[in-house]
Motif scaffolding. Structure first.
Motif, PDB file in Angstrom:
ATOM      1  N   GLU A 234       0.762  -1.233  -0.163  1.00 10.47           N
ATOM      2  CA  GLU A 234      -0.033  -0.074  -0.034  1.00 10.47           C
ATOM      3  C   GLU A 234       0.823   1.277   0.115  1.00 10.47           C
ATOM      4  OE1 GLU A 234      -3.229   0.096   2.846  1.00 10.47           O
ATOM      5  OE2 GLU A 234      -3.343  -2.342   2.712  1.00 10.47           O
ATOM      6  N   SER A 235       1.689   1.201   0.880  1.00  8.68           N
ATOM      7  CA  SER A 235       2.901   2.561   0.858  1.00  8.68           C
ATOM      8  C   SER A 235       3.925   2.125  -0.019  1.00  8.68           C
ATOM      9  CB  SER A 235       3.249   2.817   2.234  1.00  8.68           C
ATOM     10  OG  SER A 235       3.850   1.659   2.893  1.00  8.68           O
ATOM     11  N   ASP A 236       4.281   0.904  -0.349  1.00 10.56           N
ATOM     12  CA  ASP A 236       5.114   0.892  -1.313  1.00 10.56           C
ATOM     13  C   ASP A 236       5.021  -0.735  -1.836  1.00 10.56           C
ATOM     14  OD1 ASP A 236       7.291   2.668  -1.528  1.00 10.56           O
ATOM     15  OD2 ASP A 236       7.365   2.611   0.800  1.00 10.56           O
ATOM     16  N   ARG A 237       5.461  -0.956  -2.902  1.00 11.91           N
ATOM     17  CA  ARG A 237       5.446  -2.284  -3.591  1.00 11.91           C
ATOM     18  C   ARG A 237       6.253  -3.407  -2.402  1.00 11.91           C
ATOM     19  NH1 ARG A 237       8.575  -5.671  -6.760  1.00 11.91           N
ATOM     20  NH2 ARG A 237      10.158  -3.840  -7.303  1.00 11.91           N
ATOM     21  N   GLN A 238       5.467  -4.603  -2.101  1.00 14.03           N
ATOM     22  CA  GLN A 238       6.076  -5.279  -1.153  1.00 14.03           C
ATOM     23  C   GLN A 238       7.452  -6.116  -1.442  1.00 14.03           C
ATOM     24  OE1 GLN A 238       3.406  -8.173   0.594  1.00 14.03           O
ATOM     25  NE2 GLN A 238       4.974  -9.959   0.866  1.00 14.03           N
ATOM     26  N   ASP A 239       8.313  -5.994  -0.719  1.00  8.75           N
ATOM     27  CA  ASP A 239       9.793  -6.321  -0.904  1.00  8.75           C
ATOM     28  C   ASP A 239       9.638  -8.075  -0.836  1.00  8.75           C
ATOM     29  OD1 ASP A 239      12.432  -7.069  -0.978  1.00  8.75           O
ATOM     30  OD2 ASP A 239      13.010  -5.050   0.152  1.00  8.75           O
ATOM     31  N   PRO A 240      10.201  -8.934  -1.610  1.00  9.54           N
ATOM     32  CA  PRO A 240      10.547 -10.080  -1.548  1.00  9.54           C
ATOM     33  C   PRO A 240      11.300 -10.483  -0.343  1.00  9.54           C
ATOM     34  CG  PRO A 240      10.555  -9.452  -3.849  1.00  9.54           C
ATOM     35  CD  PRO A 240      10.721  -8.207  -3.144  1.00  9.54           C
ATOM     36  N   GLN A 241      12.194  -9.823   0.132  1.00  8.52           N
ATOM     37  CA  GLN A 241      13.178  -9.856   1.091  1.00  8.52           C
ATOM     38  C   GLN A 241      12.499  -9.984   2.460  1.00  8.52           C
ATOM     39  OE1 GLN A 241      17.290  -8.518   0.530  1.00  8.52           O
ATOM     40  NE2 GLN A 241      16.168  -7.006  -0.944  1.00  8.52           N
ATOM     41  N   GLU A 242      11.470  -9.120   2.596  1.00  3.12           N
ATOM     42  CA  GLU A 242      10.995  -8.944   3.992  1.00  3.12           C
ATOM     43  C   GLU A 242      10.055 -10.111   4.572  1.00  3.12           C
ATOM     44  OE1 GLU A 242       6.911  -6.686   3.695  1.00  3.12           O
ATOM     45  OE2 GLU A 242       8.663  -5.465   2.600  1.00  3.12           O
ATOM     46  N   GLN A 243      10.225 -10.099   5.837  1.00  6.02           N
ATOM     47  CA  GLN A 243       9.448 -11.047   6.614  1.00  6.02           C
ATOM     48  C   GLN A 243       7.942 -10.176   6.876  1.00  6.02           C
ATOM     49  OE1 GLN A 243      11.284 -12.842   9.965  1.00  6.02           O
ATOM     50  NE2 GLN A 243      13.094 -12.576   8.806  1.00  6.02           N
ATOM     51  N   VAL A 244       7.042 -10.652   6.274  1.00  5.20           N
ATOM     52  CA  VAL A 244       5.874  -9.455   6.307  1.00  5.20           C
ATOM     53  C   VAL A 244       5.594  -9.474   7.811  1.00  5.20           C
ATOM     54  CG1 VAL A 244       3.555  -9.027   5.615  1.00  5.20           C
ATOM     55  CG2 VAL A 244       5.221 -10.074   3.865  1.00  5.20           C
ATOM     56  N   ASN A 245       5.379 -10.586   8.492  1.00  7.78           N
ATOM     57  CA  ASN A 245       4.748 -10.704  10.027  1.00  7.78           C
ATOM     58  C   ASN A 245       5.837 -10.717  10.772  1.00  7.78           C
ATOM     59  OD1 ASN A 245       1.908 -10.671   9.299  1.00  7.78           O
ATOM     60  ND2 ASN A 245       2.184 -12.424   8.399  1.00  7.78           N
ATOM     61  N   GLY A 246       7.163 -10.354  10.494  1.00  8.90           N
ATOM     62  CA  GLY A 246       8.354 -10.621  11.345  1.00  8.90           C
ATOM     63  C   GLY A 246       8.340  -9.283  12.187  1.00  8.90           C
ATOM     64  N   THR A 247       9.167  -9.149  13.243  1.00  9.69           N
ATOM     65  CA  THR A 247       9.484  -8.176  14.152  1.00  9.69           C
ATOM     66  C   THR A 247      10.003  -6.876  13.229  1.00  9.69           C
ATOM     67  OG1 THR A 247      11.531  -8.887  14.865  1.00  9.69           O
ATOM     68  CG2 THR A 247       9.635  -9.590  16.104  1.00  9.69           C
ATOM     69  N   TYR A 248       9.932  -5.722  13.782  1.00 10.64           N
ATOM     70  CA  TYR A 248      10.511  -4.269  13.157  1.00 10.64           C
ATOM     71  C   TYR A 248      10.488  -3.645  14.237  1.00 10.64           C
ATOM     72  CZ  TYR A 248       5.877  -2.452  14.178  1.00 10.64           C
ATOM     73  OH  TYR A 248       4.492  -2.043  14.576  1.00 10.64           O
ATOM     74  N   GLN A 249      11.217  -2.335  13.928  1.00  2.38           N
ATOM     75  CA  GLN A 249      11.490  -1.376  14.877  1.00  2.38           C
ATOM     76  C   GLN A 249      11.355  -0.026  13.997  1.00  2.38           C
ATOM     77  OE1 GLN A 249      14.577  -0.369  18.506  1.00  2.38           O
ATOM     78  NE2 GLN A 249      14.670  -2.157  17.428  1.00  2.38           N
ATOM     79  N   GLY A 250      11.243   1.193  14.603  1.00  2.00           N
ATOM     80  CA  GLY A 250      11.116   2.551  13.964  1.00  2.00           C
ATOM     81  C   GLY A 250      12.448   3.087  14.402  1.00  2.00           C
ATOM     82  N   ARG A 251      12.930   4.034  13.728  1.00  2.00           N
ATOM     83  CA  ARG A 251      14.186   4.723  13.860  1.00  2.00           C
ATOM     84  C   ARG A 251      13.754   6.146  13.485  1.00  2.00           C
ATOM     85  NH1 ARG A 251      18.012   2.219  11.245  1.00  2.00           N
ATOM     86  NH2 ARG A 251      19.336   1.273  12.889  1.00  2.00           N
ATOM     87  N   VAL A 252      14.388   7.096  14.030  1.00  4.78           N
ATOM     88  CA  VAL A 252      14.335   8.541  13.538  1.00  4.78           C
ATOM     89  C   VAL A 252      15.790   8.983  13.493  1.00  4.78           C
ATOM     90  CG1 VAL A 252      13.670  11.002  14.288  1.00  4.78           C
ATOM     91  CG2 VAL A 252      12.123   9.182  14.762  1.00  4.78           C
ATOM     92  N   ILE A 253      16.274   9.582  12.383  1.00  9.27           N
ATOM     93  CA  ILE A 253      17.508  10.213  12.574  1.00  9.27           C
ATOM     94  C   ILE A 253      17.336  11.791  12.288  1.00  9.27           C
ATOM     95  CG2 ILE A 253      19.614  10.472  10.760  1.00  9.27           C
ATOM     96  CD1 ILE A 253      19.163   7.636   9.935  1.00  9.27           C
ATOM     97  N   LEU A 254      17.726  12.514  13.156  1.00 10.68           N
ATOM     98  CA  LEU A 254      17.940  14.071  13.154  1.00 10.68           C
ATOM     99  C   LEU A 254      19.024  14.419  12.832  1.00 10.68           C
ATOM    100  CD1 LEU A 254      15.778  14.621  16.391  1.00 10.68           C
ATOM    101  CD2 LEU A 254      14.733  14.989  14.233  1.00 10.68           C
ATOM    102  N   GLN A 255      19.351  15.451  11.730  1.00  8.07           N
ATOM    103  CA  GLN A 255      20.531  15.864  11.518  1.00  8.07           C
ATOM    104  C   GLN A 255      20.354  17.579  11.172  1.00  8.07           C
ATOM    105  OE1 GLN A 255      21.446  13.769   7.721  1.00  8.07           O
ATOM    106  NE2 GLN A 255      22.762  12.293   8.832  1.00  8.07           N
ATOM    107  N   GLU A 256      21.448  18.270  11.641  1.00  7.44           N
ATOM    108  CA  GLU A 256      21.709  19.480  10.974  1.00  7.44           C
ATOM    109  C   GLU A 256      22.936  19.172  10.107  1.00  7.44           C
ATOM    110  OE1 GLU A 256      22.908  24.161  11.998  1.00  7.44           O
ATOM    111  OE2 GLU A 256      21.885  23.053  13.698  1.00  7.44           O
ATOM    112  N   VAL A 257      22.373  19.644   8.655  1.00 10.06           N
ATOM    113  CA  VAL A 257      23.601  19.332   7.739  1.00 10.06           C
ATOM    114  C   VAL A 257      24.065  21.124   7.524  1.00 10.06           C
ATOM    115  CG1 VAL A 257      23.854  18.560   5.479  1.00 10.06           C
ATOM    116  CG2 VAL A 257      22.369  17.562   7.197  1.00 10.06           C
ATOM    117  N   ASP A 258      25.620  20.851   7.236  1.00 10.33           N
ATOM    118  CA  ASP A 258      26.150  21.976   6.499  1.00 10.33           C
ATOM    119  C   ASP A 258      26.108  21.510   5.046  1.00 10.33           C
ATOM    120  OD1 ASP A 258      27.822  23.757   5.010  1.00 10.33           O
ATOM    121  OD2 ASP A 258      29.474  23.421   6.805  1.00 10.33           O
ATOM    122  N   LEU A 259      25.386  22.309   4.199  1.00  7.62           N
ATOM    123  CA  LEU A 259      25.097  22.023   2.811  1.00  7.62           C
ATOM    124  C   LEU A 259      26.250  22.385   1.927  1.00  7.62           C
ATOM    125  CD1 LEU A 259      21.409  22.959   2.301  1.00  7.62           C
ATOM    126  CD2 LEU A 259      22.369  20.861   2.388  1.00  7.62           C
TER     127      LEU A 259
END
Length: 632
Positions: free
Chosen positions: A566-591
């Protein structure tokens, strides 16, 4: 052919449409009583330095890293400084109030305490008017536990510090992260120390102590306002329809000390964008306008049988809480164009457009809105509701009930002038070979916001956006899977007269790649350090990263999408009902160097299994993030 338009008024301003601002309500009554009791004991003898000052840590029980100090003033200028003796390298946080009238009762917020995980922290408060001084040593309790201890499933984040910075590199503004699901609003200093937080509240405790930790912004008076799924205790509309969710109709307004000043009862769900309209004491927001469809309104497929939602823009009067005007996107936009992606945040609702951010452009006075499920950014005339432009891929706009175009959408579509710019940090990961425009456009984007120009020009619009990258094509069978995708923080410029759009800069694809892929939420803010255009910066919140447990015992793993298929095409590598975790990356970047000068990574510390029913992997994420001072 006619230009699509709709502007309307549903609220007569008498409380019949929605009850509006509530102040005679338990959280406000409680907090007013606590405040009145606190100030009632302050006398003319309680001057600064007298030893009789009134001090209270976390008076309202919601903001552990705040205090109130009350006394009778004798000077025109007062400075508050908070530091930590346990962490002497941490920056002191200072606030000065000037032009205070003498011989008056003063109640000041005290902010900037420091707390650590698994241990207490000694802090010091110093308040001075230049002659007299108040000092206090305060012991801060340890931060709440993360999920790894097995006691909680919505705990504080586990913080991985990647890069910290000196004051001259990033200033003393703090990094605010609004962490869901039902977790906390947290402010980090430039050395990644926690200097302030409020939590959602325990479901088992008094709901008067709850606060929003999902869609939260700060207003010009320094108060915060926000909504959240769990804030559905005090108000449920009497005409709530079947399958219509009750939450997110309470907008809570509070300050940094945790004091609740008012709660707005609104008829529509304030699920997404909240932003103050400058100078108008009004709130512009993307409303979950849930409305039954008549026969023949929009396409009917097995996935979209229900009423439509998330397809309204509204302006709320902050003084009364009544709605001033609304814009119905079912009329303004092509209701027949099928959505991509289709991940549903509200079950049983046809979420065809999913407006997740809107702002009022300061030069053109157009409403600029991000329409996630159309992968479109649009401009709407505020006064007329007329659609002015569409920034989106060109396919699918001719869709109609009869199959015969009824609107000349091509006349509203913007034309890219640099589909594959070089030297902007933008690389090509195309869904279809040779289709470079798929890398130019935004896909499932969030957080469109204005970039203020140095010189006013009503023909030019500049905005930043977090380009999530969902599918990268409207052909879902050819979409890019999460493990091969990347999200981008992008900056665009529109020339209205020529209907041209150019991509000015991007960041994230070559720098983070799939490890930073965020299939939902997230923010991007381009700015200049010290207001110097020679020092361009980016505050990036890769807030919707999800990864699969790879069995290594480390916080790495296969990048995932929010809802496979729904949000993306299903990846054949993933375990659809396997465990998962969220991550947030915060950056201040010198462009200039394209390197982070500040970076932290947040996780929950615990892998989870998907819940029953519709698979939606969301356990820790950040919808909003800001860089701003702790004091207003």
């Amino acid at each position: 052919m006619a230009i699509p338009t709709h502007i309307g008024q549903r609220d007569p301003g008498d409380g019949t449409y929605n009850p509006g601002l509530q102040t005679n309500i338990p959280p406000v009554i409680r907090d007013n009583a606590l405040y009145d009791s606190f100030i009632s004991t302050i006398t003319s003898a309680d001057t600064l330095g007298s030893g009789n000052e009134k001090y209270q840590q976390d008076l309202f029980g919601r903001s552990p890293m705040s205090a109130l100090l009350g006394f009778r003033s004798t000077g025109a200028e007062i400075t508050v400084t908070v530091s930590s003796t346990d962490e002497p390298t941490a920056p002191a946080i200072t606030q000065t109030w000037s032009d205070l009238a003498a011989d008056q009762i003063v109640v000041l917020p005290v902010l900037g305490f420091l707390a650590r995980s698994n241990m207490t922290t000694e802090c010091q408060v110093v308040v001075t008017d230049g002659v007299n001084t108040f000092r206090k040593e305060v012991t801060l309790a340890a931060l709440p536990p993360d999920d790894s201890d097995g006691v909680t499933t919505n705990g504080f984040p586990k913080v991985q510090v990647m890069t910290t910075a000196g004051q001259n590199e990033v200033s003393d503004d703090l990094y605010f992260v609004i962490l869901s699901e039902r977790r906390a609003n947290i402010a980090f200093d430039r050395l990644a120390n926690v200097r302030w937080y409020v939590r959602a509240g325990d479901p088992d405790e008094d709901p008067a102590l709850w606060l929003p930790v999902f869609n939260t912004v700060r207003l010009s008076d320094g108060t915060f306002i926000g909504s959240d799924d769990h804030l559905q205790y005090y108000y449920t509309p009497p005409d709530l329809k079947e399958n219509e969710p009750p939450g997110l109709r309470e907008l809570w307004r509070f300050d940094a000390t945790g004091r609740v000043h008012g709660i707005y009862f609104i008829r529509d769900r304030a699920h997404h964008s909240l932003i103050e309209v400058p100078g108008e004491n009004a709130l512009l927001y993307a409303s979950d306008y849930i409305s039954a469809r008549n026969a023949g309104e929009g396409p009917v497929t097995p996935a979209n049988q229900g009423p439509s939602g998330e397809d309204c823009i509204a302006i709320l009067d902050l003084g009364t809480g009544y709605e001033k005007v609304y814009y119905d996107l079912r009329i303004i936009m092509n209701f027949w164009r099928l959505p991509v992606p289709t991940d549903l945040s509200v079950p049983f609702i046809y979420d065809w457009i999913h407006i997740n951010q809107v702002y009022l452009d300061s030069d053109t006075h157009l409403l600029i809105a991000s329409c996630r499920h159309q992968s479109a950014i649009i401009g709407i005339e505020r006064e007329t509701g007329s659609l002015r432009f569409i920034s989106a891929p060109s396919d699918g706009w001719e869709a109609s009930e009869s199959g015969i175009p009824v609107t000349d959408w091509s006349n509203l579509l913007l034309h890219p002038v640099n589909p594959a710019p070089k030297g902007s940090g933008h690389s090509t990961v195309s869904a279809r070979s040779g289709d470079e425009n798929n890398d130019f456009w935004t896909w499932g984007q969030h957080n469109v916001r204005e970039i203020i120009k140095s010189t006013s020009d009503p023909d030019i619009i500049r905005f930043s956006v977090f380009n999530n990258g969902n599918y990268r094509t409207r052909d879902q069978s050819e979409g890019v899977v999460a493990s091969a995708n990347a999200s981008r923080c992008s900056r665009y410029e529109i020339m209205l007269s020529s209907k041209e759009i150019s991509l000015q800069a991007t960041y994230g694809e070559s720098e983070l790649g799939p490890a930073g892929y965020s299939s939902f939420v997230s923010t991007a803010h381009f700015f200049n350090h010290n207001d110097d255009p020679e020092q361009p910066r980016l505050f990036a919140n890769f807030g919707g990263i999800i990864f699969q447990d790879n069995g290594s015992g480390t916080d790495t793993g296969l990048p995932l999408t929010l809802m496979p298929g729904e949000s993306d095409r299903q990846d054949p590598q993933e375990q659809v009902n396997g465990t998962y975790q969220g991550r947030v990356i915060l950056q201040e970047v010198d462009l200039n160097s394209r390197m982070p000068v500040f970076e932290i990574r947040l996780t929950s510390g615990s892998f989870k299994y998907p819940g029953s029913g519709t698979l939606r992997r969301a356990e820790l994420y950040c919808f909003r993030a800001y860089k701003m001072p702790l004091y207003h």
